[in-house]
Design an enzyme around this catalytic site. Structure first.
Site, short mmCIF file in Angstrom:
data_model
loop_
_atom_site.label_atom_id
_atom_site.label_comp_id
_atom_site.label_asym_id
_atom_site.label_seq_id
_atom_site.Cartn_x
_atom_site.Cartn_y
_atom_site.Cartn_z
N GLU A 16 0.82 -1.22 0.00
CA GLU A 16 0.00 0.00 0.00
C GLU A 16 0.86 1.27 0.00
OE1 GLU A 16 -3.89 -1.36 2.57
OE2 GLU A 16 -1.98 -1.29 3.62
N GLY A 82 -12.45 -3.57 2.51
CA GLY A 82 -13.59 -4.33 2.02
C GLY A 82 -14.73 -3.35 1.78
N MET A 177 -8.80 -2.43 9.00
CA MET A 177 -8.29 -2.87 10.29
C MET A 177 -7.38 -1.85 11.01
SD MET A 177 -7.65 -6.84 9.15
CE MET A 177 -7.37 -7.47 10.81
N GLU A 178 -7.28 -0.63 10.48
CA GLU A 178 -6.37 0.36 11.09
C GLU A 178 -6.94 1.76 11.25
OE1 GLU A 178 -5.44 -1.32 8.22
OE2 GLU A 178 -4.48 -2.98 9.31
N ASP A 201 -12.03 -5.91 -2.10
CA ASP A 201 -12.95 -7.05 -1.97
C ASP A 201 -14.26 -6.53 -1.40
OD1 ASP A 201 -10.92 -7.16 0.59
OD2 ASP A 201 -12.98 -7.49 1.18
#
Ligand code: ADE
Length: 235
Positions: A16, A82, A177-178, A201
């Site tokens: 990333e 996502g 997640m961050e 996704d």
């Protein structure tokens, strides 16, 4: 000595950050708390960037260390997510208006799910100006971009039940997640924060196959948007 940065960029994974750090003229590398910080110039701005690792604790460690050592004017968490909204496709972008930590849960004590005790909020607000510049940068690159809530937790979301719960509970457009940890640390330090995510996704049953397939492609899109953001963002 403190190296002052105009903009801080935090990504969870190398893939990333690669295209962003490759475009930088790096003047200094400094390891703090196990995180390698790259400091230098990009598009004429002083920039610090780092790969924090996956999950909220790594993101929090990195954000606090970045703030204390580089005093960035704004921190942007960039990377993949996502997609939870039906109108989002692979490689589309979401710019956060606010972040929630969906796995923070003191509801047995009567609190709403996601409440951050102590600061007493569920939705951590993002900097409006930085968000607008991110959206404009994405749209100039012809990337379909939506704004809204991004839900963060220490879980890879890969099923419709959890996906629907995130949409119903928080009206979330994307999950990752961050971001919620970066925004939380910025909030308590009164540092401006923004979160940009491109879709790798759909957080559904296919997510475990789609994520490895599209992670790099989506990362390249978020990196292009970030370079434009750095060019256009002025404090
Ligand atoms: N990052 C990218 N896709 C994700 C997903 N489905 N869940 C959590 N984080 C993600």
């Amino acid at each position: 000595m403190v190296q002052k940065a105009d903009i801080g960029i935090i990504c969870a994974m190398e893939v990333e950050l690669n295209k962003i750090s490759e475009a930088m003229e790096i003047k200094l590398k400094k390891e703090i708390s196990g995180v390698e910080f790259l400091y230098g110039t990009l598009e004429g701005k002083n920039v610090v960037c780092a790969v924090c690792g996956v999950g909220k604790v790594f993101a929090a460690i990195c954000t606090e260390a970045m703030i204390l050592n580089f005093v960035p004017g704004v921190i942007v968490n960039s990377g993949v997510a996502g997609g939870l909204s039906e109108s989002l496709s692979i490689c589309d972008a979401v710019v956060a208006e606010s972040l929630v930590q969906h796995d923070m849960d003191t509801s047995p004590l009567g609190d709403p799910v996601g409440l951050l005790s102590g600061i007493n909020i569920v939705n951590i607000p993002c900097d409006e100006k930085a968000g607008k510049i991110l959206k404009k940068a994405a749209e100039e690159l012809s990337v379909h971009t939506e704004t809204g809530v991004i839900a963060t937790g220490d879980q890879f979301i890969s099923g419709n039940e959890k996906k629907d719960w995130l949409k119903k509970s928080f009206d979330a457009k994307a999950c990752e997640m961050e971001g919620g940890a970066v925004a939380h640390v910025c909030y308590v330090n009164k540092v401006k924060c923004a979160v940009l995510r491109t879709i790798s996704d759909g957080g559904n049953d296919d997510a475990k196959m789609d994520f490895p397939t599209f992670c790099k492609k989506a990362s390249d899109v978020s990196s292009e948007i970030m370079k434009r953001f750095v060019r256009d963002y002025n404090d």
